[in-house]
Design an enzyme around this catalytic site. Structure first.
Site, PDB file in Angstrom:
ATOM      1  N   GLY B 292       0.833  -1.205   0.000  1.00 48.23           N
ATOM      2  CA  GLY B 292       0.000   0.000   0.000  1.00 48.23           C
ATOM      3  C   GLY B 292       0.865   1.253   0.000  1.00 48.23           C
ATOM      4  O   GLY B 292       1.959   1.293  -0.582  1.00 48.23           O
ATOM      5  N   SER B 293       0.391   2.264   0.700  1.00 50.54           N
ATOM      6  CA  SER B 293       1.058   3.583   0.634  1.00 50.54           C
ATOM      7  C   SER B 293       2.426   3.617   1.293  1.00 50.54           C
ATOM      8  O   SER B 293       3.167   4.581   1.099  1.00 50.54           O
ATOM      9  CB  SER B 293       0.164   4.632   1.294  1.00 50.54           C
ATOM     10  N   THR B 294       2.757   2.600   2.072  1.00 47.79           N
ATOM     11  CA  THR B 294       4.103   2.602   2.668  1.00 47.79           C
ATOM     12  C   THR B 294       5.176   2.487   1.586  1.00 47.79           C
ATOM     13  O   THR B 294       6.349   2.726   1.853  1.00 47.79           O
ATOM     14  CB  THR B 294       4.284   1.429   3.662  1.00 47.79           C
ATOM     15  N   PHE B 295       4.747   2.148   0.366  1.00 54.21           N
ATOM     16  CA  PHE B 295       5.711   2.000  -0.719  1.00 54.21           C
ATOM     17  C   PHE B 295       6.092   3.346  -1.336  1.00 54.21           C
ATOM     18  O   PHE B 295       7.104   3.451  -2.029  1.00 54.21           O
ATOM     19  CB  PHE B 295       5.101   1.085  -1.800  1.00 54.21           C
TER      20      PHE B 295
END
Lengths: 114, 584
Positions: B292-295
């Site tokens: 998800g957005s942690t990437f």
């Protein structure tokens, strides 16, 4: 091979020394043989006794090794974080460790640290 | 008359003498037969009856945590055995022994009968001291106790996935126990003895002793206190949000040392037989998931490093909806024009999609590989997954936009923690490791472990510093990661909320999420990185990464920093400075 045990019981010796000599030598021989036999038995018994003692020591060593392992495991259990927290709760000690000094601490105080 | 008598007597005497001679010849023949033909068989029987072998158990190597606490040890446990050859009445023995061992006498008797020709049949393993005493009190030569080395884990369920466990045969089956089985294993010693009729050892056989060889020890990078703090945080988050499972990784970004590795649900390695494979799986290394957005920070740092984006450039994120090829990408709310800091802070999918498109597929692929995604890290845990980074030939026109949001790519928690560590460690990637050093059985250092492969720079230092102190700090100070903020330390991090795919078909399961948060502190000089992932939280309670995993990361960082004695870095002052920056 000489069957007269080195000449002690040779017919000539018996004939030369007479009956008393023959008896003395026989008793001497028997005593010597008996001493050797007793000595052998004693040595064998001593060997067995020492071997058994060695075995007992080995067994004791194994037992003590086991004891040491068990105690190490017990110490490890007492040092677990859960145990520490439990004891701290029992004694009413604060769980948070003392707060370290901030880098904004005045230099004069930091200078005291070698 | 006399002559006849003499002849008769002589004949009789001859007969007797011949008889005696024949008897002597027969006896001599028998002696020869016994000594030549039956020698091996008879000495074998005598040997089995008189001599026995006592095993001297070896100690499997100990495992210590980073501060020298023993986390896996050995202890001697008695096994109860029966010598079937010495058993007179099998049923009577089974009745008596069964009562003492709490075993079914019928099965016990069947077992003894089935091994009638043998001398050693173990009927109960690892009995307690009370049972052992009860067996000793039988004073039955056919029943005995033999000591065996068994594994013990003083921490119980804590650290279970890291340590693994050892099977009944003394072979490590999971975790460090399995990975370093050869180093930890030793060899039992043996002493041959002469025994009496009651099987009591009388004395040893000359030259019949072999000393035991103990196994080598291992010092881990994991700290039991930090591990316990991380376990509490994950367990609380899973319970609070009624989640299915959770993982956490705590790392030192400078050294790559893994300080804690949590996978929940867990199990007690002392009773591993009662656990399920699901409980035993170390999800930190075996379960790749879409991040998800942690990437986003990894791709953003790649864009900044490649010069396709400047820190001041404004990107039009529109009204919260945009097509990338055939794929519709949405933001939570319309953001309009934003710079990279805004895009990361607000976690704009559209903004990152535009940046990813601008970077191009090759550069995206390259930055992912540079951060270590899509390959095994070589962490010393069995079953490590490489994650998924598809080769460029499998990418579609929508891949860049998907990857920008952390989809079409799968990473393991340990990969995510290591990559995040690289950003906060001035752009230098240090491979994570679990083992600090290997010791011999007498405690001599055999091998000091360093990061393998050696540390490598993945992004320029200035980009890393900007990412860490500007973008990631703002996520916590002003963005979705505010729940991870601490009073005394400036925390930086990134939230993520990923949909979970169906297990058996394409598409994403409605209402199933993975809530992620990766954080580090203190921002001035990061000492600790923590990644928490909570799987399938109850959406009616909460499912956003910042909401579910953020507080867990905060708790881990708070306890770890205090425990390590890291000085506070003046959060209030830095936040104020950040807020005073123009443009915010």
């Amino acid at each position: 091979m000489d069957s007269s045990l080195g000449g002690i019981l040779s017919p000539r010796a018996i004939r030369d020394d007479g009956a008393s000599m023959r008896l003395t030598r026989t008793i001497g021989l028997a005593a010597t043989l008996m001493l050797i036999a007793v000595g052998l038995v004693f040595l064998r018994a001593e060997q067995t006794r020492l071997a058994k003692a060695t075995l007992a020591l080995e067994s004791e060593w194994v037992h003590l090794r086991g004891e040491r392992w068990a105690l190490q495991a017990q110490v490890a259990r007492l040092r677990t974080p859960a145990q520490t927290r439990g004891r701290m709760a029992i004694f009413g000690v604060a769980l948070d460790p003392p707060r370290p000094a901030s880098p904004r601490t005045p230099l004069s105080r930091l200078a005291l640290v070698p | 008359m006399n002559t006849r008598v003499d002849v008769t007597q002589r004949r009789n005497g001859t007969v007797v003498l011949v008889g005696i001679a024949l008897l002597l010849v027969a006896l001599a023949g028998r002696i020869v037969h016994i000594n030549w033909t039956l020698h091996e068989k008879l000495t074998g029987i005598a040997d089995r009856q008189q001599s026995g072998s006592t095993i001297i158990p070896h100690r499997r190597g100990l495992i210590f945590d980073a501060r020298g606490r023993m986390v896996a040890g050995s202890r001697l446990v008695p096994d109860v055995f029966v010598d079937p050859l010495l058993v007179g009445d099998v049923d009577a023995l089974a009745q008596d022994l069964g009562a003492r061992l709490n075993l079914d006498p019928g099965k016990l008797a069947d077992g003894i009968r089935a091994r009638a020709g043998r001398r050693f049949h173990v009927v109960a393993r690892g009995v307690d001291e009370v049972t052992a005493k009860a067996v000793r009190e039988m004073r039955n030569p056919a029943v005995g106790l033999t000591m065996r080395s068994a594994r013990t884990y003083p921490l119980g369920a804590s650290m279970a996935h890291v340590l693994g466990f050892v099977g009944r045969d003394g072979v490590g089956l999971e975790g460090i126990e399995s990975w370093h089985n050869e180093h930890l294993s030793g060899r039992d010693g043996r002493r041959r003895t002469i025994r009496d009729a009651a099987r009591r050892a009388l004395h040893g056989v000359e030259g019949g002793a072999v000393r035991p060889v103990d196994g080598g020890h291992i010092v881990l990078t994991i700290d039991a206190e930090i591990q316990a703090a991380a376990e509490r945080a994950v367990e609380n988050a899973v319970a609070q949000f009624e989640a299915e499972s959770g993982v956490a990784v705590v790392m030192s970004p400078k050294t790559g040392e893994v300080l804690a590795m949590v996978s929940w649900p867990t199990y007690d390695p002392n009773r591993f037989g009662e656990s399920t494979p699901q409980q035993r799986r170390n999800r930190v290394v075996t379960d790749p998931t879409e991040p998800g957005s942690t990437f986003k920070p990894f791709l953003a740092s790649g864009a900044l490093a490649d010069g396709v984006l400047s820190t001041t450039e404004l990107i039009d994120c529109g009204m919260g909806r945009r097509y990338f090829g055939r794929r519709l990408v949405k933001d939570v709310s319309p953001h309009g024009l934003m710079d990279i800091k805004g895009i990361i802070t607000k976690s704009s999918n559209i903004g990152m999609g535009i940046i990813a498109e601008r970077m191009g597929d090759a550069a995206l692929y390259d930055i992912m590989r540079r951060f270590g995604f899509g390959e095994r890290l070589g962490i010393e845990c069995p079953g490590e997954a490489s994650g998924i980074v598809y080769p460029l030939r499998r990418w579609t026109s929508m891949s860049a936009a998907s990857i920008a949001m952390g989809y079409e790519v799968a990473v393991t928690p340990i990969q995510l923690a290591a990559a995040f560590s690289a950003i906060v460690n001035d752009g230098v990637y240090v491979a994570p490791r679990l083992v600090k050093r290997l010791l011999t059985s007498d405690g001599t250092v055999l091998e000091q472990r360093n990061s393998r492969p050696p540390p490598r720079r993945v992004i320029p230092s200035d980009v890393a510093r900007y990412m860490a102190t500007e973008l990631l700090v703002s996520v916590v100070a002003n963005g979705s990661g505010w729940r991870a903020a601490l009073d005394d330390y400036q925390v930086m991090g990134k939230t993520g909320t990923a949909k979970l795919p169906f297990a058996d078909r394409k598409g994403y399961e409605p209402g199933a999420y993975l809530s992620l948060f990766m954080g580090a502190a203190p921002a001035r000089d990061p000492q600790v990185v923590a990644v928490v992932m909570i799987r399938r939280p109850n959406p009616s309670i909460g499912y956003y990464g910042g909401q579910v995993s953020g507080p867990a990361v905060r708790e881990i960082l708070r306890e770890t920093l205090a425990y390590l004695g890291v000085p506070p870095d003046g959060t209030v002052a830095m936040t104020a400075a950040y807020r005073s920056r123009p443009g915010l």
